[in-house]
Structures are given as C-alpha cells and as structure tokens.
Design a protein around this motif. Sequence first.
Motif, mmCIF file in Angstrom:
data_model
loop_
_atom_site.group_PDB
_atom_site.id
_atom_site.type_symbol
_atom_site.label_atom_id
_atom_site.label_comp_id
_atom_site.label_asym_id
_atom_site.label_seq_id
_atom_site.Cartn_x
_atom_site.Cartn_y
_atom_site.Cartn_z
ATOM 1 N N MET A 152 -0.316 -1.510 14.699
ATOM 2 C CA MET A 152 -1.512 -0.716 14.696
ATOM 3 C C MET A 152 -2.003 -0.600 13.256
ATOM 4 O O MET A 152 -1.245 -0.328 12.345
ATOM 5 C CB MET A 152 -1.200 0.643 15.298
ATOM 6 C CG MET A 152 -2.324 1.573 15.289
ATOM 7 S SD MET A 152 -1.727 3.071 16.092
ATOM 8 C CE MET A 152 -3.189 3.632 16.772
ATOM 9 N N SER A 153 -3.271 -0.743 13.036
ATOM 10 C CA SER A 153 -3.879 -0.751 11.720
ATOM 11 C C SER A 153 -4.998 0.266 11.668
ATOM 12 O O SER A 153 -5.791 0.381 12.594
ATOM 13 C CB SER A 153 -4.411 -2.160 11.442
ATOM 14 O OG SER A 153 -5.279 -2.159 10.368
ATOM 15 N N PHE A 154 -5.040 1.017 10.546
ATOM 16 C CA PHE A 154 -6.096 2.007 10.346
ATOM 17 C C PHE A 154 -6.996 1.528 9.223
ATOM 18 O O PHE A 154 -6.520 1.054 8.196
ATOM 19 C CB PHE A 154 -5.499 3.372 9.983
ATOM 20 C CG PHE A 154 -4.646 3.955 11.077
ATOM 21 C CD1 PHE A 154 -5.233 4.519 12.205
ATOM 22 C CD2 PHE A 154 -3.266 3.943 10.984
ATOM 23 C CE1 PHE A 154 -4.444 5.055 13.206
ATOM 24 C CE2 PHE A 154 -2.483 4.471 11.985
ATOM 25 C CZ PHE A 154 -3.073 5.035 13.108
ATOM 26 N N PRO A 155 -8.302 1.677 9.375
ATOM 27 C CA PRO A 155 -9.204 1.244 8.296
ATOM 28 C C PRO A 155 -9.036 2.127 7.060
ATOM 29 O O PRO A 155 -8.763 3.310 7.163
ATOM 30 C CB PRO A 155 -10.598 1.395 8.909
ATOM 31 C CG PRO A 155 -10.439 2.301 10.068
ATOM 32 C CD PRO A 155 -9.023 2.197 10.522
ATOM 33 N N LEU A 156 -9.175 1.519 5.889
ATOM 34 C CA LEU A 156 -9.103 2.182 4.589
ATOM 35 C C LEU A 156 -7.740 2.804 4.284
ATOM 36 O O LEU A 156 -7.618 3.690 3.443
ATOM 37 C CB LEU A 156 -10.201 3.243 4.451
ATOM 38 C CG LEU A 156 -11.637 2.738 4.634
ATOM 39 C CD1 LEU A 156 -12.598 3.909 4.593
ATOM 40 C CD2 LEU A 156 -11.986 1.729 3.557
ATOM 41 N N ALA B 200 -3.772 1.774 3.225
ATOM 42 C CA ALA B 200 -2.921 0.663 2.790
ATOM 43 C C ALA B 200 -1.834 0.426 3.829
ATOM 44 O O ALA B 200 -1.266 1.374 4.368
ATOM 45 C CB ALA B 200 -2.292 0.993 1.451
ATOM 46 N N PRO B 201 -1.540 -0.841 4.109
ATOM 47 C CA PRO B 201 -0.491 -1.111 5.090
ATOM 48 C C PRO B 201 0.877 -0.702 4.553
ATOM 49 O O PRO B 201 1.141 -0.782 3.361
ATOM 50 C CB PRO B 201 -0.565 -2.625 5.292
ATOM 51 C CG PRO B 201 -1.247 -3.145 4.080
ATOM 52 C CD PRO B 201 -2.126 -2.052 3.582
ATOM 53 N N MET B 202 1.736 -0.238 5.430
ATOM 54 C CA MET B 202 3.084 0.172 5.047
ATOM 55 C C MET B 202 4.081 -0.703 5.778
ATOM 56 O O MET B 202 3.904 -1.028 6.947
ATOM 57 C CB MET B 202 3.296 1.645 5.385
ATOM 58 C CG MET B 202 2.390 2.567 4.579
ATOM 59 S SD MET B 202 2.584 4.292 4.962
ATOM 60 C CE MET B 202 4.273 4.578 4.579
ATOM 61 N N PHE B 203 5.129 -1.081 5.048
ATOM 62 C CA PHE B 203 6.157 -1.943 5.616
ATOM 63 C C PHE B 203 7.516 -1.311 5.377
ATOM 64 O O PHE B 203 7.725 -0.658 4.359
ATOM 65 C CB PHE B 203 6.115 -3.325 4.952
ATOM 66 C CG PHE B 203 4.798 -4.021 5.101
ATOM 67 C CD1 PHE B 203 4.508 -4.732 6.256
ATOM 68 C CD2 PHE B 203 3.839 -3.962 4.101
ATOM 69 C CE1 PHE B 203 3.298 -5.368 6.401
ATOM 70 C CE2 PHE B 203 2.629 -4.593 4.233
ATOM 71 C CZ PHE B 203 2.356 -5.301 5.391
ATOM 72 N N PRO B 204 8.464 -1.514 6.275
ATOM 73 C CA PRO B 204 9.816 -0.999 6.046
ATOM 74 C C PRO B 204 10.469 -1.726 4.859
ATOM 75 O O PRO B 204 10.136 -2.879 4.571
ATOM 76 C CB PRO B 204 10.563 -1.289 7.344
ATOM 77 C CG PRO B 204 9.665 -2.092 8.192
ATOM 78 C CD PRO B 204 8.319 -2.151 7.556
ATOM 79 N N ALA B 205 11.386 -1.048 4.168
ATOM 80 C CA ALA B 205 12.053 -1.630 3.002
ATOM 81 C C ALA B 205 12.767 -2.918 3.397
ATOM 82 O O ALA B 205 13.473 -2.982 4.405
ATOM 83 C CB ALA B 205 13.056 -0.639 2.429
#
Length: 182
Positions: free
Chosen positions: A1-5, A7-12
């Motif tokens: 799922m992506s939200f506009p504006l 920053a994408p977050m990724f697991p370590a």
Amino acid sequence: MSFPLVAPMFPAGREPLPPGMTEEDRAQLTEARTYQRRMTIAMESCIAKTVIAGVGGLGIGAFFSLMSSSFAYEDPLLRQSTQTGMNNTQKAREIFKEMGRGMWKSGKGFGKVGALFAGIECVIEGYRAKNDIVNPIAAGFVAGGVLARNSGPKAALGGGLAFAAFSAAIDMFLRREQSDDD
C-alpha cells in the motif's frame, strides 16, 4: 500500500538495492556498510584523533628539523670536529647522527603539542556537542597552559592566551577557506 507524498518505508535489511546489484549482493553490501560504520566510529573517537595528530606532528617536526639542518650556513664536512683525525666518512656519520637526534627531538615536541591540542579539543567538542570556534580557542588555552605549567602561573596564563589566539587565528582562516569553497 502506498500513500501519496509519504516516503516509502522498508523493514531493516530489506531496503531496495542500488541499480545493478542482485539479491545475492545484499550480504556483501551489508558487510561493507558495517565496516564503514565501524571505521567512522573509530575515526571520530578522541583516542584516534589524538594518535593521528601526535604521529602527524612527529612527522612534521622531523621534516622541519631536516629542512632547517639542510639550510645550515656552514659546510658540516669542513667544520672543525671535536675529534681530530676523522675522515669524511666518520664526519658524515656524526653529522647524520646529529641530524637524527635533532629530528627526533623536534618531532617529539611537535607530536606532543599536536596530540595534546587534538585530544583536548575532541574532549571539549564531545562535552559541548558543538563544532564551533569556541572549541579550538578553549583547547588552545588549556594546551598552552599545560605546556607552560612548569614556568609558573603567569607563564601558564600567558602561554594559554597565546596558544588560544594562535588557535583562533588558524581556525578562523580554515573556516573562511571552507566557506569560500561552498
């Protein structure tokens, strides 16, 4: 799922890889980042900064001594020796020994001053948690006082003030040079 504006977050450990790298390269990349982080921590330590400044000062002091001995006005092979009857090889050996002693003495002095100043400045910077003009001035004052301590309190104060002024002048010059590059 992506939200506009946002920053994408990724697991370590699951961040996207740089272009051209495959999933098999992830372990090497993680290892390289670990070494880089360790080297950064080591180079930011006060012990490393003190050792590097001391060794650098030793080298610079020895170099200055070597240069000053090479600019001597007299020819060392022609000067009168304390021991008569020395041939040129023996004279040259004595001259090189004398130069080596001078290089060692001068290098030790420069190394001591460099290590003392760098160590004190690093401790002050760590305590204050700032990198500004106050750190080298305070470190110069303390280092100058420590170096002149055997000559009495008046000399320690004068040495501290002189070293602080010198440190301020050098740091202001270096900071000016850095701002001109930006």
